[in-house]
Design an enzyme around this catalytic site. Structure first.
Site, mmCIF file in Angstrom:
data_model
loop_
_atom_site.group_PDB
_atom_site.id
_atom_site.type_symbol
_atom_site.label_atom_id
_atom_site.label_comp_id
_atom_site.label_asym_id
_atom_site.label_seq_id
_atom_site.Cartn_x
_atom_site.Cartn_y
_atom_site.Cartn_z
ATOM 1 N N SER A 279 41.430 51.098 -2.206
ATOM 2 C CA SER A 279 42.587 51.621 -2.740
ATOM 3 C C SER A 279 43.220 52.752 -1.969
ATOM 4 O O SER A 279 42.800 53.943 -1.856
ATOM 5 C CB SER A 279 42.351 52.081 -4.233
ATOM 6 O OG SER A 279 43.315 52.614 -4.752
ATOM 7 N N HIS B 98 47.132 37.892 -8.434
ATOM 8 C CA HIS B 98 46.805 38.957 -7.718
ATOM 9 C C HIS B 98 47.865 39.736 -7.289
ATOM 10 O O HIS B 98 47.872 40.906 -6.932
ATOM 11 C CB HIS B 98 45.864 38.769 -6.484
ATOM 12 C CG HIS B 98 44.759 39.719 -6.260
ATOM 13 N ND1 HIS B 98 45.079 41.052 -6.676
ATOM 14 C CD2 HIS B 98 43.624 39.901 -5.609
ATOM 15 C CE1 HIS B 98 43.685 41.856 -6.500
ATOM 16 N NE2 HIS B 98 43.065 41.107 -5.787
ATOM 17 N N TYR C 204 49.997 37.989 0.082
ATOM 18 C CA TYR C 204 50.267 37.040 -1.103
ATOM 19 C C TYR C 204 51.389 36.093 -1.009
ATOM 20 O O TYR C 204 51.297 35.049 -1.100
ATOM 21 C CB TYR C 204 50.398 37.704 -2.400
ATOM 22 C CG TYR C 204 49.001 38.607 -2.751
ATOM 23 C CD1 TYR C 204 47.861 37.862 -2.773
ATOM 24 C CD2 TYR C 204 49.087 40.003 -2.767
ATOM 25 C CE1 TYR C 204 46.616 38.768 -3.061
ATOM 26 C CE2 TYR C 204 47.908 40.716 -3.001
ATOM 27 C CZ TYR C 204 46.670 39.995 -3.053
ATOM 28 O OH TYR C 204 45.558 40.562 -3.564
ATOM 29 N N SER D 295 34.663 42.995 -2.269
ATOM 30 C CA SER D 295 35.328 44.139 -2.973
ATOM 31 C C SER D 295 34.193 44.497 -4.014
ATOM 32 O O SER D 295 33.581 43.765 -4.631
ATOM 33 C CB SER D 295 36.434 43.447 -3.599
ATOM 34 O OG SER D 295 37.200 44.414 -4.531
ATOM 35 N N GLN D 296 34.475 45.699 -4.168
ATOM 36 C CA GLN D 296 33.501 46.254 -5.528
ATOM 37 C C GLN D 296 34.334 46.487 -6.647
ATOM 38 O O GLN D 296 35.531 47.006 -6.679
ATOM 39 C CB GLN D 296 33.251 47.900 -5.226
ATOM 40 C CG GLN D 296 32.390 48.439 -6.245
ATOM 41 C CD GLN D 296 31.959 49.977 -6.126
ATOM 42 O OE1 GLN D 296 30.941 50.455 -6.150
ATOM 43 N NE2 GLN D 296 32.948 51.014 -5.299
ATOM 44 N N PRO E 110 41.773 36.160 -8.656
ATOM 45 C CA PRO E 110 40.561 36.650 -9.052
ATOM 46 C C PRO E 110 40.389 36.370 -10.616
ATOM 47 O O PRO E 110 41.437 36.266 -11.452
ATOM 48 C CB PRO E 110 40.653 38.055 -8.719
ATOM 49 C CG PRO E 110 41.939 38.395 -9.054
ATOM 50 C CD PRO E 110 42.839 37.379 -8.353
#
Length: 634
Positions: free
Chosen positions: A445, A329, A89, A545-546, A102
């Site tokens: 994660s 994010h 980032y 991404s879920q 997001p």
């Protein structure tokens, strides 16, 4: 410049989680070769393999860097955190909207009138204050892992950054500042409300008592009235935050030369959150249009300047019913955004009568408009920033697709992981479009560890390539049993990589750590990291991404490279929501074409599974029939 300034450390939760491990060097190098071999040409792979072997040789550069990385692990809470935060980032110079931030898109709200919309905003703000209260009191239950390796306790650090973070733009790298002292006298007691591109300070505490919903509503009505006063209207300064990070840093430096601007910036930088009261967009309220409006506000002609992108949480309430959250994010992951959003939606839907119960509204001082001093230099930057945002708006190709043929229940009945099957279907869709697989990112994660954020699941496995070839090769006909075997192999490979990633054994963070250690040692950049294979393997054409929810809403984001796709998905019991994004300027990509291929692939996988189940049932039936004793006709 510091990455993360922590003001007064907090007491940690009473859970001591393990530290993120450093994987064995040989394991990472072997996995890397396996991840890239089928994605590059044979000659290129030979060169890469030689570099990897040299890097990993006894007494070589790799061993030295690994030793230093293990030392760093011993000395820090989380050896990868700062490296990862900068790389992912803070060092990124692209504009935050679309490229990084997001959004969560709430269900379309049906407001009868403006007051109804403001009532919704007041309830939302009241819900934010309640949720922040839970965070400050450490009353949020410690979460446990779901899915693979369920039950492990997870690190809760990210929640404490929801309302206390601010991302300062920098010329070369941004700074994420987190105010950690919840109970201190400096804790913010105001929010910023954006309305008609103007910014207002709304104090949420008066005389030591938080405002009620009715009081908040009353203040919002005053803000609406003040924003409508054309004579006092100031230029749209919020649009500066939508620009590239270096451009915004330069503009901010120019702004801070004036005390008025410094005062206004300080109030924004220390607020709890931003609430954006948006004008009607004039667009059809489809899922896709609402997603676009949430991602970029529709540009300067619509609500693109009615934002302040550096603040971690911006709640958008559109007068036309388009509502949601935009978040920076860098302080936290999607699951934290989901949990907060779900709490707020449940709060709002469960509190229709709270307004009527307020006995009295206090006489409160009116909200304050933030003032700005405009120099000719800033005037020029405002125009240029608006132009650049407009280009981004015109370039984003988004398709929100609700796949309704089946959802995760059907997938579970096949004894498969829903996430793994969806990842396989995304690979199949890409292969249908392009005839090859590419380096793919799926966030995993690592909250099982102290201050854990994410690592990468590399979904474009050799096993998935074998499967997609069996489904698409027109020259060779594969039997259903062979296709099913390849599908199960692909699912297994995906599941195994997922388990490796969530237990800290993936390769991306490890490589980043080795590279950063080499820099800190002022070494010449190791050859392995200059190799075209390594560069291509970190160019994520498919970024996935879920983000599952239990309340009706969905998350989306833009692609991370110019020739790529962003694919966010939300599996429900009987359907799956996909948000597919790409850029119009790139001729290789088309969100609609990708969605068409994705739909086809998902249906083909279902039909294959159904045929497999029918064949298996038939086999059982015939074997049972064969085992039955035949009755004679006598």
């Amino acid at each position: 410049m510091p990455i993360l300034q922590k003001e007064t450390p907090r007491d940690r939760d009473n859970q001591v989680l393990p530290k993120v491990p450093v994987p064995p060097l040989k394991q990472t190098l072997d996995t890397y070769l396996r991840c890239v071999q089928h994605l590059v040409k044979e000659e290129q792979f030979k060169r890469t393999k030689a570099m990897v072997e040299k890097f990993g040789a006894p007494g070589g550069v790799g061993e030295l860097l690994q030793k230093k990385l293990l030392e760093r692990r011993d000395k820090t809470t989380n050896w990868v955190y700062d490296y990862w935060l900068e790389d992912m980032y803070l060092n990124n110079r692209l504009a935050l909207p679309v490229n990084s931030s997001p959004v969560m898109v709430f269900p379309k709200q049906t407001f009868r009138d403006q007051k109804d919309a403001l009532r919704f905003a007041a309830q939302l703000i009241r819900g934010v204050l309640d949720y922040k209260g839970l965070i400050d009191e450490r009353a949020l239950p410690v979460e446990s892992a779901r899915g693979q390796l369920a039950g492990t306790p997870l690190c809760m650090e990210q929640y404490y950054r929801l309302f206390t973070s601010y991302r300062y733009p920098g010329l070369k790298t941004d700074t994420l500042k987190v105010q950690m002292s919840a109970a201190s006298s400096s804790a913010p007691e105001h929010i910023i409300v954006a309305c008609k591109n103007q910014f207002f300070v709304l104090d949420v505490v008066a005389n030591g008592k938080q405002l009620s919903e009715m009081e908040i509503l009353s203040q919002l009505e005053k803000i609406m009235k003040m924003a409508e006063n054309a004579e006092e209207r100031l230029p749209p300064f919020g649009i500066l935050t939508s620009d590239g990070r270096t451009e915004w840093a330069q503009a901010r430096d120019a702004l801070t030369k004036d005390q008025t601007n410094r005062d206004s910036l300080a109030l924004i930088e220390n607020c709890l959150c931003v609430v954006c009261l948006d004008e009607p967009s004039g667009l059809v309220q489809s899922d896709t249009n609402r997603a676009l409006l949430m991602l970029h506000g529709g540009g300067r002609e619509k609500n693109g300047a009615n934002r302040w992108y550096d603040k971690s949480m911006q709640f958008v309430v559109g007068m036309d019913g388009t509502c949601g959250v935009v978040c920076d994010h860098s302080p936290f992951e999607g699951i934290v955004l989901v949990q907060c959003s779900e709490y707020l939606m449940k709060y709002v839907t469960g509190s229709p009568y709270k307004m009527a119960r307020a006995f009295s509204i206090r006489e409160l001082p009116p909200p304050r408009r933030l003032l700005w001093k405009l120099s000719p230099q800033i005037q020029g930057v405002l125009a240029a920033s608006g132009d650049r945002l407009q280009r981004l708006v015109n370039n984003l190709d988004m398709d929100v697709f609700k796949f309704t043929a089946y959802g995760k229940e059907f997938i579970k009945k096949q004894n498969m992981s829903p996430d793994a099957l969806i990842q396989v279907s995304l690979q199949l869709a890409f292969y249908k479009c392009r005839g090859r697989l590419v380096s793919t990112y799926e966030s995993a994660s690592i909250r099982r560890f102290q201050e854990g954020r994410v690592d990468n699941i590399r979904s474009a496995t050799p096993e998935v390539l074998a499967f997609v070839k069996s489904m698409t090769d027109e020259r060779v006909t594969f039997s259903d049993s062979e296709k099913m075997k390849r599908l199960r192999d692909a699912i297994k490979a995906q599941t195994n990589y997922t388990i490796a990633a969530i237990t800290g054994m993936a390769i991306d963070n490890h490589f980043l750590g080795l590279l950063r250690i080499s820099r800190e040692m002022n070494m010449e950049k190791p050859e392995i990291f200059c190799d075209e294979t390594y560069v291509a393997s970190n160019h994520f054409i498919l970024s996935t991404s879920q983000v599952p929810t239990t309340v009706e809403m969905f998350c989306c984001y833009g692609p991370v490279v110019p020739n790529g796709y962003g694919a966010c998905y939300n599996p429900q019991s009987d359907h799956i929501i996909f948000c597919v994004s790409s850029f119009w300027e790139n001729t290789e990509t088309s969100s609609a074409v990708f969605v068409k291929a994705l739909n086809e692939g998902l249906l083909e996988i279902r039909d294959l599974c159904n045929r497999g189940s029918a064949a298996a049932a038939k086999l059982v039936e015939s074997s049972q029939g064969a085992a039955r004793p035949h009755k004679s006709g006598k």
